[in-house]
Design a protein around this motif. Sequence first.
Motif, PDB file in Angstrom:
ATOM      1  N   MET A   1      71.784  79.652  83.042  1.00 44.57           N
ATOM      2  CA  MET A   1      70.688  78.964  82.968  1.00 44.57           C
ATOM      3  C   MET A   1      69.854  78.962  82.009  1.00 44.57           C
ATOM      4  N   SER A   2      69.173  80.384  81.760  1.00 42.99           N
ATOM      5  CA  SER A   2      68.382  80.697  80.966  1.00 42.99           C
ATOM      6  C   SER A   2      68.605  80.295  79.480  1.00 42.99           C
ATOM      7  N   ASN A   3      70.048  79.885  79.539  1.00 42.98           N
ATOM      8  CA  ASN A   3      70.134  79.649  77.327  1.00 42.98           C
ATOM      9  C   ASN A   3      70.464  77.901  77.758  1.00 42.98           C
ATOM     10  N   LYS A   4      69.578  77.673  78.995  1.00 45.21           N
ATOM     11  CA  LYS A   4      69.137  75.989  79.091  1.00 45.21           C
ATOM     12  C   LYS A   4      67.567  76.170  77.630  1.00 45.21           C
ATOM     13  N   PRO A   5      68.088  75.008  76.769  1.00 44.80           N
ATOM     14  CA  PRO A   5      66.594  74.312  76.485  1.00 44.80           C
ATOM     15  C   PRO A   5      65.964  74.422  76.971  1.00 44.80           C
ATOM     16  N   LYS A   6      64.685  74.363  75.737  1.00 41.25           N
ATOM     17  CA  LYS A   6      63.498  74.126  77.627  1.00 41.25           C
ATOM     18  C   LYS A   6      62.248  72.781  77.043  1.00 41.25           C
ATOM     19  N   LEU A   7      62.589  72.401  78.525  1.00 41.17           N
ATOM     20  CA  LEU A   7      62.594  70.471  78.695  1.00 41.17           C
ATOM     21  C   LEU A   7      60.494  70.508  78.797  1.00 41.17           C
ATOM     22  N   TRP A   8      59.817  71.299  79.664  1.00 42.23           N
ATOM     23  CA  TRP A   8      58.575  70.906  79.968  1.00 42.23           C
ATOM     24  C   TRP A   8      57.754  72.541  79.103  1.00 42.23           C
ATOM     25  N   THR A   9      57.872  71.482  77.691  1.00 42.27           N
ATOM     26  CA  THR A   9      56.828  71.910  76.334  1.00 42.27           C
ATOM     27  C   THR A   9      55.386  71.342  76.710  1.00 42.27           C
ATOM     28  N   LYS A  10      54.309  72.002  75.913  1.00 47.09           N
ATOM     29  CA  LYS A  10      53.550  71.076  76.017  1.00 47.09           C
ATOM     30  C   LYS A  10      53.318  69.711  74.957  1.00 47.09           C
ATOM     31  N   ASN A  11      54.740  69.652  74.365  1.00 43.82           N
ATOM     32  CA  ASN A  11      54.469  68.252  74.207  1.00 43.82           C
ATOM     33  C   ASN A  11      55.255  66.724  74.932  1.00 43.82           C
ATOM     34  N   PHE A  12      55.813  67.565  75.969  1.00 41.85           N
ATOM     35  CA  PHE A  12      56.898  66.925  76.510  1.00 41.85           C
ATOM     36  C   PHE A  12      55.794  66.408  77.780  1.00 41.85           C
ATOM     37  N   ILE A  13      54.783  67.653  77.877  1.00 39.36           N
ATOM     38  CA  ILE A  13      53.174  67.198  78.864  1.00 39.36           C
ATOM     39  C   ILE A  13      52.881  66.192  78.800  1.00 39.36           C
ATOM     40  N   GLY A  14      52.329  66.664  77.492  1.00 41.31           N
ATOM     41  CA  GLY A  14      51.462  65.751  77.040  1.00 41.31           C
ATOM     42  C   GLY A  14      51.712  64.119  76.944  1.00 41.31           C
ATOM     43  N   ILE A  15      52.654  64.120  76.169  1.00 45.67           N
ATOM     44  CA  ILE A  15      53.162  62.591  76.316  1.00 45.67           C
ATOM     45  C   ILE A  15      52.913  61.561  77.639  1.00 45.67           C
ATOM     46  N   SER A  16      53.802  62.594  78.715  1.00 47.78           N
ATOM     47  CA  SER A  16      54.037  62.059  79.437  1.00 47.78           C
ATOM     48  C   SER A  16      52.683  61.857  80.857  1.00 47.78           C
ATOM     49  N   ALA A  17      51.403  62.566  80.487  1.00 49.66           N
ATOM     50  CA  ALA A  17      50.199  62.663  80.731  1.00 49.66           C
ATOM     51  C   ALA A  17      49.847  61.007  80.068  1.00 49.66           C
ATOM     52  N   SER A  18      49.934  60.728  78.767  1.00 50.81           N
ATOM     53  CA  SER A  18      49.486  60.289  78.454  1.00 50.81           C
ATOM     54  C   SER A  18      50.164  58.119  78.263  1.00 50.81           C
ATOM     55  N   ASN A  19      51.612  58.699  78.838  1.00 55.79           N
ATOM     56  CA  ASN A  19      51.340  57.518  79.340  1.00 55.79           C
ATOM     57  C   ASN A  19      51.351  56.868  80.816  1.00 55.79           C
ATOM     58  N   PHE A  20      51.417  58.355  81.956  1.00 52.36           N
ATOM     59  CA  PHE A  20      51.449  57.446  82.956  1.00 52.36           C
ATOM     60  C   PHE A  20      49.073  57.187  82.761  1.00 52.36           C
ATOM     61  N   PHE A  21      48.424  58.284  81.692  1.00 51.24           N
ATOM     62  CA  PHE A  21      47.205  56.870  82.240  1.00 51.24           C
ATOM     63  C   PHE A  21      47.357  55.505  81.616  1.00 51.24           C
ATOM     64  N   LEU A  22      48.013  55.650  80.194  1.00 48.03           N
ATOM     65  CA  LEU A  22      48.472  53.584  79.361  1.00 48.03           C
ATOM     66  C   LEU A  22      48.957  53.097  81.408  1.00 48.03           C
ATOM     67  N   PHE A  23      50.165  53.411  81.788  1.00 50.68           N
ATOM     68  CA  PHE A  23      50.173  52.838  82.764  1.00 50.68           C
ATOM     69  C   PHE A  23      49.101  52.464  83.908  1.00 50.68           C
ATOM     70  N   LEU A  24      48.307  53.827  84.159  1.00 52.55           N
ATOM     71  CA  LEU A  24      47.715  53.195  85.543  1.00 52.55           C
ATOM     72  C   LEU A  24      46.351  52.909  85.016  1.00 52.55           C
ATOM     73  N   THR A  25      46.281  52.643  83.505  1.00 51.97           N
ATOM     74  CA  THR A  25      45.182  51.500  83.905  1.00 51.97           C
ATOM     75  C   THR A  25      45.074  49.936  84.150  1.00 51.97           C
ATOM     76  N   PHE A  26      46.665  50.435  83.234  1.00 50.90           N
ATOM     77  CA  PHE A  26      47.839  48.921  83.173  1.00 50.90           C
ATOM     78  C   PHE A  26      47.521  48.333  84.469  1.00 50.90           C
ATOM     79  N   TYR A  27      47.828  49.300  86.016  1.00 49.34           N
ATOM     80  CA  TYR A  27      48.319  47.974  86.945  1.00 49.34           C
ATOM     81  C   TYR A  27      46.834  48.546  87.676  1.00 49.34           C
ATOM     82  N   ILE A  28      45.859  49.559  87.442  1.00 52.23           N
ATOM     83  CA  ILE A  28      44.520  49.286  87.894  1.00 52.23           C
ATOM     84  C   ILE A  28      44.402  47.571  87.086  1.00 52.23           C
ATOM     85  N   LEU A  29      43.809  47.307  86.620  1.00 50.68           N
ATOM     86  CA  LEU A  29      44.030  46.323  86.046  1.00 50.68           C
ATOM     87  C   LEU A  29      45.171  44.898  86.493  1.00 50.68           C
TER      88      LEU A  29
END
Length: 400
Positions: A1-29
């Motif tokens: 289990m510990s040999n699994k490559p890391k998924l929740w990196t700073k980059n993954f969290i950052g791009i997911s957050a950016s995508n969330f804000f993009l779509f949040l703006t889209f759905y608000i409007l």
Amino acid sequence: MSNKPKLWTKNFIGISASNFFLFLTFYILLVTLPSYALNELHTSASQAGLMTTVFLLSAIISRPLAGNWLERAGNKKVLLTALILFAAAAPFYLFPKTTAGFLVIRLLHGIGFGMATTAAGAIVADIIPFSRRGEGMGYFVLSTNMAMVLGPFVGLMTMQQWGTKIMFIISIAVAIGALITGLSVKLPKQEQDEQKVAAAFSVRNLFELSAVPIAIVGGFLAIVYSALLSFVSIYAAQIHLEHVSSLFFVIYAVVLLISRPFTGKWLDLYGPNVISFPCLILFAIGMVVLSQSNGAFTFLLSAGLIGLGWGTLFPTFQTIAIQNAEPRKRGLATATFLSIYDTGIAFGSFLVGIIAAKMEYSSMYFICAFYILIGAGLFYVLHTKRKATTKAQSRAQEIS
């Protein structure tokens, strides 16, 4: 289990957050602008509908261009350019007093949205470890689902409580949030340089052919999803369930949140066929339950079934589109998939509107279940059978 490559990196969290804000703006409007156009600009219903149509069309048209540009300039450069355009267009909602002025802003905003979501999809495909791609894409798409639930709630509540101006100011702040979180994504310089290629510009280079078959399946089924987005709240009111209509997409999202850790891992372990066919059946059953709903329990049960079915299928199809493409073509594959998918949503909204005017919503949703089963056949022909034929041909060439 510990040999699994890391998924929740700073980059993954950052791009997911950016995508969330993009779509949040889209759905608000998305949920507020037609009402604003009708009540404050005093437009016709058809002109109010153009607020969404113009935005989606500009996003659809810009995506293939963005996909081609991703190959030439690199993912990060395209993402930042698009996010700047998206954030810069948002403040202009405060100024125009005419429908024409708003449509120009919607056009610019749609271009920024289409380019940014394409670049975000390409970046996340690159930074997710290959062995966890199904799981990672599932969590990434979950950021869109969360925005889909939260956006309409924030938009409508803000407009009702504090007025349109405050609603626009909040959408501006959220669009800036997409830019700030996008800036936090750091791609290695070597990776950015490798993405740049001197491919000649042509119409053929605007689409990734390997992504087209699964994109057609996604676009075909998106027509059913558009029927939910457009009319599920009206249907709820018709069957006297307006008091729970706002919970439909909340239950949809909660089921996704609970199931995502399992469905994404199963996709990586067992492949898309093992996930897709059961989810297609669940999607169809969910539509049948919705069509026969006569109380809150069955109505919300259908939301859970549809969330587990369609909510799992969408990231699965997007993962297939990316995996079928060469590494440097992932951006173009993302653009191709999303363009065809959004075309299905846009066409579906128009088509379903015509159908809904001629039959009961319950009958329409019941027919949708059979339409999904046709979609299952389409998935078999365009993906499962096609993949098996390609493998057989490859083995035959190896033997010869």
